[in-house]
Design a protein around this motif. Structure first.
Motif, PDB file in Angstrom:
ATOM      1  N   PHE A  42       0.843  -1.198   0.000  1.00 45.04           N
ATOM      2  CA  PHE A  42       0.000   0.000   0.000  1.00 45.04           C
ATOM      3  C   PHE A  42       0.880   1.250   0.000  1.00 45.04           C
ATOM      4  CE2 PHE A  42      -2.650   3.326   1.624  1.00 45.04           C
ATOM      5  CZ  PHE A  42      -3.913   3.047   1.145  1.00 45.04           C
ATOM      6  N   VAL A  43       1.828   1.308   0.934  1.00 46.11           N
ATOM      7  CA  VAL A  43       2.710   2.468   1.047  1.00 46.11           C
ATOM      8  C   VAL A  43       3.527   2.631  -0.234  1.00 46.11           C
ATOM      9  CG1 VAL A  43       4.702   3.421   2.297  1.00 46.11           C
ATOM     10  CG2 VAL A  43       2.777   2.433   3.568  1.00 46.11           C
ATOM     11  N   ARG A  44       4.038   1.547  -0.762  1.00 44.73           N
ATOM     12  CA  ARG A  44       4.834   1.626  -1.998  1.00 44.73           C
ATOM     13  C   ARG A  44       4.026   2.208  -3.159  1.00 44.73           C
ATOM     14  NH1 ARG A  44       8.581  -3.830  -2.472  1.00 44.73           N
ATOM     15  NH2 ARG A  44      10.112  -3.204  -0.894  1.00 44.73           N
ATOM     16  N   HIS A  45       2.796   1.738  -3.314  1.00 40.76           N
ATOM     17  CA  HIS A  45       1.978   2.234  -4.424  1.00 40.76           C
ATOM     18  C   HIS A  45       1.583   3.697  -4.240  1.00 40.76           C
ATOM     19  CE1 HIS A  45       1.547  -1.349  -6.865  1.00 40.76           C
ATOM     20  NE2 HIS A  45       1.362  -2.054  -5.753  1.00 40.76           N
ATOM     21  N   VAL A  46       1.249   4.083  -3.016  1.00 39.46           N
ATOM     22  CA  VAL A  46       0.892   5.488  -2.773  1.00 39.46           C
ATOM     23  C   VAL A  46       2.086   6.379  -3.068  1.00 39.46           C
ATOM     24  CG1 VAL A  46       0.284   7.189  -0.994  1.00 39.46           C
ATOM     25  CG2 VAL A  46      -0.959   5.018  -1.129  1.00 39.46           C
ATOM     26  N   LEU A  47       3.257   6.034  -2.536  1.00 39.60           N
ATOM     27  CA  LEU A  47       4.427   6.878  -2.740  1.00 39.60           C
ATOM     28  C   LEU A  47       4.895   6.880  -4.196  1.00 39.60           C
ATOM     29  CD1 LEU A  47       6.500   6.163   0.502  1.00 39.60           C
ATOM     30  CD2 LEU A  47       4.919   8.049   0.025  1.00 39.60           C
ATOM     31  N   ALA A  48       4.751   5.761  -4.879  1.00 40.79           N
ATOM     32  CA  ALA A  48       5.150   5.685  -6.288  1.00 40.79           C
ATOM     33  C   ALA A  48       4.134   6.377  -7.201  1.00 40.79           C
ATOM     34  CB  ALA A  48       5.319   4.227  -6.711  1.00 40.79           C
ATOM     35  N   MET A  49       2.931   6.600  -6.698  1.00 38.86           N
ATOM     36  CA  MET A  49       1.861   7.252  -7.453  1.00 38.86           C
ATOM     37  C   MET A  49       1.571   6.512  -8.761  1.00 38.86           C
ATOM     38  SD  MET A  49       3.025  11.225  -6.760  1.00 38.86           S
ATOM     39  CE  MET A  49       1.627  11.966  -7.586  1.00 38.86           C
ATOM     40  N   ASP A  50       1.731   5.194  -8.740  1.00 40.94           N
ATOM     41  CA  ASP A  50       1.607   4.414  -9.972  1.00 40.94           C
ATOM     42  C   ASP A  50       0.169   4.076 -10.352  1.00 40.94           C
ATOM     43  OD1 ASP A  50       1.216   2.592  -7.945  1.00 40.94           O
ATOM     44  OD2 ASP A  50       2.799   1.220  -8.566  1.00 40.94           O
ATOM     45  N   THR A  51      -0.791   4.404  -9.489  1.00 40.61           N
ATOM     46  CA  THR A  51      -2.197   4.173  -9.851  1.00 40.61           C
ATOM     47  C   THR A  51      -2.987   5.483  -9.858  1.00 40.61           C
ATOM     48  OG1 THR A  51      -2.780   3.649  -7.562  1.00 40.61           O
ATOM     49  CG2 THR A  51      -2.169   1.795  -8.988  1.00 40.61           C
ATOM     50  N   THR A  52      -2.277   6.605  -9.970  1.00 43.47           N
ATOM     51  CA  THR A  52      -2.929   7.908 -10.071  1.00 43.47           C
ATOM     52  C   THR A  52      -3.122   8.252 -11.550  1.00 43.47           C
ATOM     53  OG1 THR A  52      -0.843   9.126 -10.034  1.00 43.47           O
ATOM     54  CG2 THR A  52      -1.880   8.669  -7.902  1.00 43.47           C
ATOM     55  N   PHE A  53      -3.554   9.470 -11.824  1.00 42.52           N
ATOM     56  CA  PHE A  53      -3.850   9.885 -13.191  1.00 42.52           C
ATOM     57  C   PHE A  53      -2.604  10.067 -14.055  1.00 42.52           C
ATOM     58  CE2 PHE A  53      -7.867  12.238 -11.490  1.00 42.52           C
ATOM     59  CZ  PHE A  53      -8.456  11.022 -11.202  1.00 42.52           C
ATOM     60  N   GLN A  54      -1.425   9.926 -13.461  1.00 42.79           N
ATOM     61  CA  GLN A  54      -0.145  10.045 -14.174  1.00 42.79           C
ATOM     62  C   GLN A  54       0.041  11.429 -14.811  1.00 42.79           C
ATOM     63  OE1 GLN A  54       2.178   7.230 -14.097  1.00 42.79           O
ATOM     64  NE2 GLN A  54       0.653   6.843 -12.518  1.00 42.79           N
ATOM     65  N   ASP A  55      -0.429  12.448 -14.156  1.00 38.96           N
ATOM     66  CA  ASP A  55      -0.290  13.823 -14.625  1.00 38.96           C
ATOM     67  C   ASP A  55       1.168  14.251 -14.482  1.00 38.96           C
ATOM     68  OD1 ASP A  55      -0.327  16.589 -14.989  1.00 38.96           O
ATOM     69  OD2 ASP A  55      -2.116  16.901 -13.768  1.00 38.96           O
ATOM     70  N   ASP A  56       1.777  14.685 -15.574  1.00 39.94           N
ATOM     71  CA  ASP A  56       3.191  15.080 -15.546  1.00 39.94           C
ATOM     72  C   ASP A  56       3.467  16.205 -14.553  1.00 39.94           C
ATOM     73  OD1 ASP A  56       3.920  13.189 -17.400  1.00 39.94           O
ATOM     74  OD2 ASP A  56       3.665  14.541 -19.119  1.00 39.94           O
ATOM     75  N   ASP A  57       2.463  17.043 -14.292  1.00 43.33           N
ATOM     76  CA  ASP A  57       2.643  18.140 -13.340  1.00 43.33           C
ATOM     77  C   ASP A  57       2.740  17.651 -11.897  1.00 43.33           C
ATOM     78  OD1 ASP A  57       2.602  20.046 -15.364  1.00 43.33           O
ATOM     79  OD2 ASP A  57       0.426  20.270 -15.249  1.00 43.33           O
ATOM     80  N   LEU A  58       2.303  16.414 -11.649  1.00 38.16           N
ATOM     81  CA  LEU A  58       2.343  15.861 -10.293  1.00 38.16           C
ATOM     82  C   LEU A  58       3.368  14.736 -10.125  1.00 38.16           C
ATOM     83  CD1 LEU A  58      -1.458  15.557  -9.420  1.00 38.16           C
ATOM     84  CD2 LEU A  58       0.117  17.374  -8.779  1.00 38.16           C
ATOM     85  N   MET A  59       3.672  14.037 -11.177  1.00 35.58           N
ATOM     86  CA  MET A  59       4.479  12.815 -11.061  1.00 35.58           C
ATOM     87  C   MET A  59       5.897  13.052 -10.552  1.00 35.58           C
ATOM     88  SD  MET A  59       2.447  10.400 -11.464  1.00 35.58           S
ATOM     89  CE  MET A  59       3.625   9.063 -11.401  1.00 35.58           C
ATOM     90  N   TRP A  60       6.372  14.276 -10.594  1.00 35.55           N
ATOM     91  CA  TRP A  60       7.695  14.561 -10.050  1.00 35.55           C
ATOM     92  C   TRP A  60       7.738  14.319  -8.540  1.00 35.55           C
ATOM     93  CZ3 TRP A  60       8.271  18.277  -6.320  1.00 35.55           C
ATOM     94  CH2 TRP A  60       7.219  19.195  -6.162  1.00 35.55           C
ATOM     95  N   ARG A  61       6.572  14.266  -7.908  1.00 34.35           N
ATOM     96  CA  ARG A  61       6.491  14.037  -6.463  1.00 34.35           C
ATOM     97  C   ARG A  61       6.695  12.570  -6.097  1.00 34.35           C
ATOM     98  NH1 ARG A  61       0.848  17.259  -5.259  1.00 34.35           N
ATOM     99  NH2 ARG A  61       1.521  19.295  -5.993  1.00 34.35           N
ATOM    100  N   ALA A  62       6.539  11.678  -7.052  1.00 31.83           N
ATOM    101  CA  ALA A  62       6.583  10.238  -6.782  1.00 31.83           C
ATOM    102  C   ALA A  62       7.932   9.824  -6.204  1.00 31.83           C
ATOM    103  CB  ALA A  62       6.303   9.466  -8.067  1.00 31.83           C
ATOM    104  N   ILE A  63       7.864   8.914  -5.234  1.00 29.67           N
ATOM    105  CA  ILE A  63       9.063   8.293  -4.660  1.00 29.67           C
ATOM    106  C   ILE A  63       9.068   6.850  -5.136  1.00 29.67           C
ATOM    107  CG2 ILE A  63      10.233   7.586  -2.551  1.00 29.67           C
ATOM    108  CD1 ILE A  63       8.938  10.013  -1.179  1.00 29.67           C
ATOM    109  N   THR A  64      10.010   6.524  -5.987  1.00 26.22           N
ATOM    110  CA  THR A  64      10.042   5.180  -6.571  1.00 26.22           C
ATOM    111  C   THR A  64      11.118   4.292  -5.959  1.00 26.22           C
ATOM    112  OG1 THR A  64      11.436   6.009  -8.365  1.00 26.22           O
ATOM    113  CG2 THR A  64       9.051   5.945  -8.764  1.00 26.22           C
ATOM    114  N   SER A  65      11.956   4.837  -5.115  1.00 31.82           N
ATOM    115  CA  SER A  65      12.985   4.040  -4.437  1.00 31.82           C
ATOM    116  C   SER A  65      12.321   3.149  -3.385  1.00 31.82           C
ATOM    117  CB  SER A  65      14.003   4.960  -3.769  1.00 31.82           C
ATOM    118  OG  SER A  65      14.753   4.252  -2.800  1.00 31.82           O
TER     119      SER A  65
END
Length: 168
Positions: free
Chosen positions: A43-66
């Motif tokens: 759950f935490v990994r998916h929320v932080l990775a933002m991989d199930t959001t709208f994938q808006d380029d203006d927001l995706m820079w916030r994603a933590i994928t590590s």
């Protein structure tokens, strides 16, 4: 000699019961996260990775994928939950012992810990910063809001002025 219960005796009982309910809840949450680490880890990994959001380029820079950073965040959440549970258990114990001043103080600390975790952590940071509200799969806003509101009610009840009978 029988005395008539006062409104304030009920207030202390309510504060203790609400504190105890939230102590039980967060203790079970922490225990579940420790014994079934992988479920909420995902759950935490998916929320932080933002991989199930709208994938808006203006927001995706916030994603933590590590995964290391994601797992560190998850372990810190579990540690916070565990400490909050212990503080609330102590507060509930003090309410049961009728040590109202210390019960109110420790209950307040524990309830504020829950408000910070669920309000600032899950609702504000998870929900808005990491756009959890956009996810149909990994959206914990309803659950976080329930705990936040119940914790707020418990905090208000804990802070209501005590009468003379409550001080005994």
């Amino acid at each position: 000699m029988t005395t008539t219960p006062t409104r304030h005796t009920g207030l202390s009982l309510a504060a203790g019961v609400l504190t105890g309910i939230l102590a039980l809840y967060i203790a079970l949450v922490a225990l579940g996260n420790i014994t079934d680490f992988g479920t909420n880890q995902q759950f935490v990994r998916h929320v932080l990775a933002m991989d199930t959001t709208f994938q808006d380029d203006d927001l995706m820079w916030r994603a933590i994928t590590s995964t290391a950073l994601q797992d560190t965040a998850y372990v810190l959440i579990i540690a916070w939950e565990t400490v909050a549970a212990l503080v609330l258990i102590w507060g509930a114990w003090l309410w049961a012992r009728r040590d109202h001043d210390r019960a109110r103080r420790f209950s307040t600390y524990g309830l504020l810990m829950l408000l910070l975790l669920f309000g600032a952590g899950f609702i504000a940071i998870g929900g808005e910063w990491f756009a959890m509200w956009q996810s149909k799969t990994w959206n914990g806003l309803d659950a976080a809001t329930r705990v936040f509101l119940l914790s707020g009610v418990a905090l208000i009840v804990n802070q209501l002025p005590a009468g003379r009978r409550d001080a005994s």
